[in-house]
Design an enzyme around this catalytic site. Structure first.
Site: not given
Length: 408
Positions: A156, A226, A321, A354-355
């Site tokens: 990222s 968050r 992602d 994405h993680d």
């Protein structure tokens, strides 16, 4: 207490480096002095050629692997990737993790004391960019006596820093591993970041960024930021699999309290984050993401921007992602091919969104390990010739690229 998995680097301690030489930032401001907190794992070899810099993402820090002697035994955020015998093998590489300028885990940032005033910087801390981070990291490498990195890697925003290293210091880096990244943010991603920032600055406890003086924390705004971000880090399929439409208690309450399991999960993540992260740092990190665009100064031509690079490149993306989808990594790969740079690309079928770059996926780790095996070969007895072969899957280099799934 966190269970310590086998193969960890073990107990580690953060280190601190102070710099009195002013750092001129891209925004035109100057930091007269600053400190960087960092950790190292493994041993630097005699000719100092085996150093790998790990660059962290938005909410990351210098604590990449192992655990600290003081406080809870919290494992580093990439402990599954970095360690003896792991993909980034500390038996072969000297690995460095740095908390970026503007951070809130020890490096000079908004919550640090400004020597000129004796008060926290707060809103006066200057906006920093990926280029500024790389410049400060290069100074740390100077301090450590490392003239040239064997590699820099990150996912990222960390991947963007690794890419910038090849542009800012082409003669100081041999390889860049750019994972789940993009050559610049999409309009949608800039929009997500702005909504997150607005949640923070609109919190009454933000006090224009000077909440330290008020003994306050804009926890509600940081929590909302968050929560929004966390949604974008996970794939829809994974969210559905983990939470579905499950309702706590089994029945609708016909109110606005937490009812669905996904609501409970997001609020928990938001509350936990607001307790440990600095709101001003969150603003800085997201703005650095927005500004990253190495092609901008090359008239929008990414290939031209990368033409000065001398490094070899490994890029990886994840099919699930949707925040930084594979086509964004392919943009970088195509620009590198056009610039006749060495590039290896892997497109990985992992369900985590994405993680995925943070998670323990054996196929993904095998690809990183195979590439770094070649890097280690360059340092030692010499690199293997030809394309990488990973579990029967060929990843082409040099003359072009081919998208490949990780072998199963």
């Amino acid at each position: 207490m966190t269970a310590i998995p086998p193969g960890s680097v073990g107990e580690v301690a953060p280190q601190r480096a102070g710099f009195l030489e002013p750092l001129i930032l891209k925004a035109g401001r100057t930091l007269a002095s600053y400190e960087l907190v960092y950790e190292t794992y493994g041993t630097l070899n005699a000719d100092r050629s085996n150093a790998i810099l790990v660059c962290h993402a938005l909410s990351g820090n210098h604590h990449v692997a192992g655990w600290h002697a003081e406080g809870p035994r919290k494992l580093g955020w990439w402990d599954n990737m970095v360690g003896p015998g792991k993909a980034v093998d500390t038996n072969r590489f000297f690995v460095i993790g740095v908390n970026n300028l503007g951070g809130c885990h020890g490096s000079t940032g908004p919550s640090s004391i400004d020597r000129a005033t004796g008060q926290p910087y707060g809103a006066t801390f200057p906006v920093v960019t990926v280029e500024d981070w790389v410049a400060s990291q290069a100074r740390l490498m100077d301090r450590l006596g490392i003239e040239r990195l064997a590699g820099a890697l990150g996912g990222s925003l960390g991947g963007m820093q690794a890419l910038q290293w090849t542009i800012s210091y082409p003669d100081r880096i041999r390889h860049a591993l750019v994972i789940a990244a993009a050559p610049k943010l999409s309009t949608q991603n800039i929009a997500f970041n702005d909504v997150a920032r607005q949640a923070i600055v609109s919190d009454p406890e933000f006090h224009g960024g000077n909440f330290y003086a008020h003994g306050a924390i804009p926890a509600t705004g940081l929590k909302l930021a968050r929560m929004l971000g966390h949604i974008t880090y996970l794939s829809e399929d994974l969210l559905g699999e983990k939470f579905g439409r499950d309702v706590k208690g089994g029945e609708y309450g016909f109110n606005y309290e937490v009812e669905f399991e996904i609501e409970s999960y997001l609020r928990y993540q938001g509350d936990k984050f607001a307790q440990v992260f600095d709101a001003n740092t969150y603003l800085l990190m997201t703005k650095a993401l927005d500004y990253f665009d190495p092609a901008k100064e090359a008239g929008g031509d990414l290939s031209k921007a990368l033409s000065a690079a001398r490094a070899g490149f490994f890029l990886a993306s994840f099919k699930s992602d949707w925040r930084f989808p594979p086509e964004r990594s392919r943009e970088i790969v195509q620009a590198l091919v056009k610039a006749k740079r060495r590039v290896t690309y892997a497109e990985i079928d992992a369900p985590h969104g994405h993680d995925a770059f943070l998670l323990d996926d054996v196929h993904y780790h095998r690809l990183v390990a195979a590439y770094l095996d070649n890097v280690a070969g360059e340092i030692g007895a010499g690199a293997r010739q030809g394309p990488l072969i990973v579990g029967g899957t060929e990843l082409e280099e040099m003359k072009g690229f081919r998208s490949q799934e990780a072998p199963r």
